[in-house]
Design a protein around this motif. Structure first.
Motif, PDB file in Angstrom:
ATOM      1  N   VAL A  68       0.859  -1.186   0.000  1.00  0.00           N
ATOM      2  CA  VAL A  68       0.000   0.000   0.000  1.00  0.00           C
ATOM      3  C   VAL A  68       0.893   1.233   0.000  1.00  0.00           C
ATOM      4  O   VAL A  68       1.869   1.312   0.758  1.00  0.00           O
ATOM      5  N   TYR A  69       0.544   2.194  -0.836  1.00  0.00           N
ATOM      6  CA  TYR A  69       1.348   3.390  -1.058  1.00  0.00           C
ATOM      7  C   TYR A  69       0.532   4.638  -0.746  1.00  0.00           C
ATOM      8  O   TYR A  69      -0.684   4.671  -0.929  1.00  0.00           O
ATOM      9  N   THR A  77      -3.206   3.793  -2.101  1.00  0.00           N
ATOM     10  CA  THR A  77      -3.346   3.087  -3.358  1.00  0.00           C
ATOM     11  C   THR A  77      -2.407   1.892  -3.390  1.00  0.00           C
ATOM     12  O   THR A  77      -1.465   1.825  -2.598  1.00  0.00           O
ATOM     13  N   THR A  78      -2.646   0.976  -4.319  1.00  0.00           N
ATOM     14  CA  THR A  78      -1.694  -0.113  -4.547  1.00  0.00           C
ATOM     15  C   THR A  78      -0.802   0.188  -5.753  1.00  0.00           C
ATOM     16  O   THR A  78      -0.005  -0.645  -6.156  1.00  0.00           O
ATOM     17  N   THR A  79      -0.909   1.389  -6.285  1.00  0.00           N
ATOM     18  CA  THR A  79      -0.086   1.827  -7.411  1.00  0.00           C
ATOM     19  C   THR A  79       1.249   2.351  -6.891  1.00  0.00           C
ATOM     20  O   THR A  79       1.289   3.337  -6.146  1.00  0.00           O
ATOM     21  N   ALA A  80       2.331   1.708  -7.296  1.00  0.00           N
ATOM     22  CA  ALA A  80       3.657   2.051  -6.783  1.00  0.00           C
ATOM     23  C   ALA A  80       4.238   3.312  -7.422  1.00  0.00           C
ATOM     24  O   ALA A  80       4.863   4.122  -6.738  1.00  0.00           O
ATOM     25  N   LEU A  85       5.743   3.861  -0.374  1.00  0.00           N
ATOM     26  CA  LEU A  85       5.322   2.636   0.295  1.00  0.00           C
ATOM     27  C   LEU A  85       5.182   2.904   1.788  1.00  0.00           C
ATOM     28  O   LEU A  85       6.095   3.439   2.421  1.00  0.00           O
ATOM     29  N   ILE A  86       4.002   2.546   2.379  1.00  0.00           N
ATOM     30  CA  ILE A  86       3.809   2.757   3.820  1.00  0.00           C
ATOM     31  C   ILE A  86       3.480   1.472   4.561  1.00  0.00           C
ATOM     32  O   ILE A  86       3.523   1.439   5.776  1.00  0.00           O
TER      33      ILE A  86
END
Length: 109
Positions: A68-69, A77-80, A85-86
């Motif tokens: 998860v970002y 979001t899951t978009t890198a 990144l958290i």
């Protein structure tokens, strides 16, 4: 050990803008969840590790274990690409849904 200060999982930091309890907050490279409310210029404790229900990009499905970002706009979001990144999703979240369960690992990225 004379130089030890604290574990670092909870940090008291000065807020650049008002925050509410439970809000995901970024201060530079530090990301955490506000433990209480704070006005701009006030201190608040940020919790950097643990599992939290947090607002997510509604039009996105998450799977358990997905990275998860945090976007620059503050969305999860899951978009890198271009995001920070958290942590990881702890369970699946449907599309659409407003909340995702996230494990924050406290790492600085």
């Amino acid at each position: 050990m004379k130089n030890y200060v604290q574990p670092g999982e909870h940090l008291t930091l000065t807020m650049a803008a008002a925050v509410v309890s439970g809000q995901l907050v970024r201060v530079g490279s530090i990301v955490g969840v506000a433990q209480g409310n704070a006005a701009e210029g006030e201190d608040v404790v940020l919790v950097r590790r643990g599992v939290f229900d947090l607002p997510k990009t509604a039009a996105q499905a998450w799977t358990a274990g997905a990275k998860v970002y945090l976007t620059t706009e503050g969305d999860l979001t899951t978009t890198a690409s271009g995001n920070t990144l958290i942590g990881v999703a702890v369970e699946a979240a449907a599309n659409p849904s407003a909340i995702g369960r996230v494990l924050l690992d406290g790492a600085i990225r």
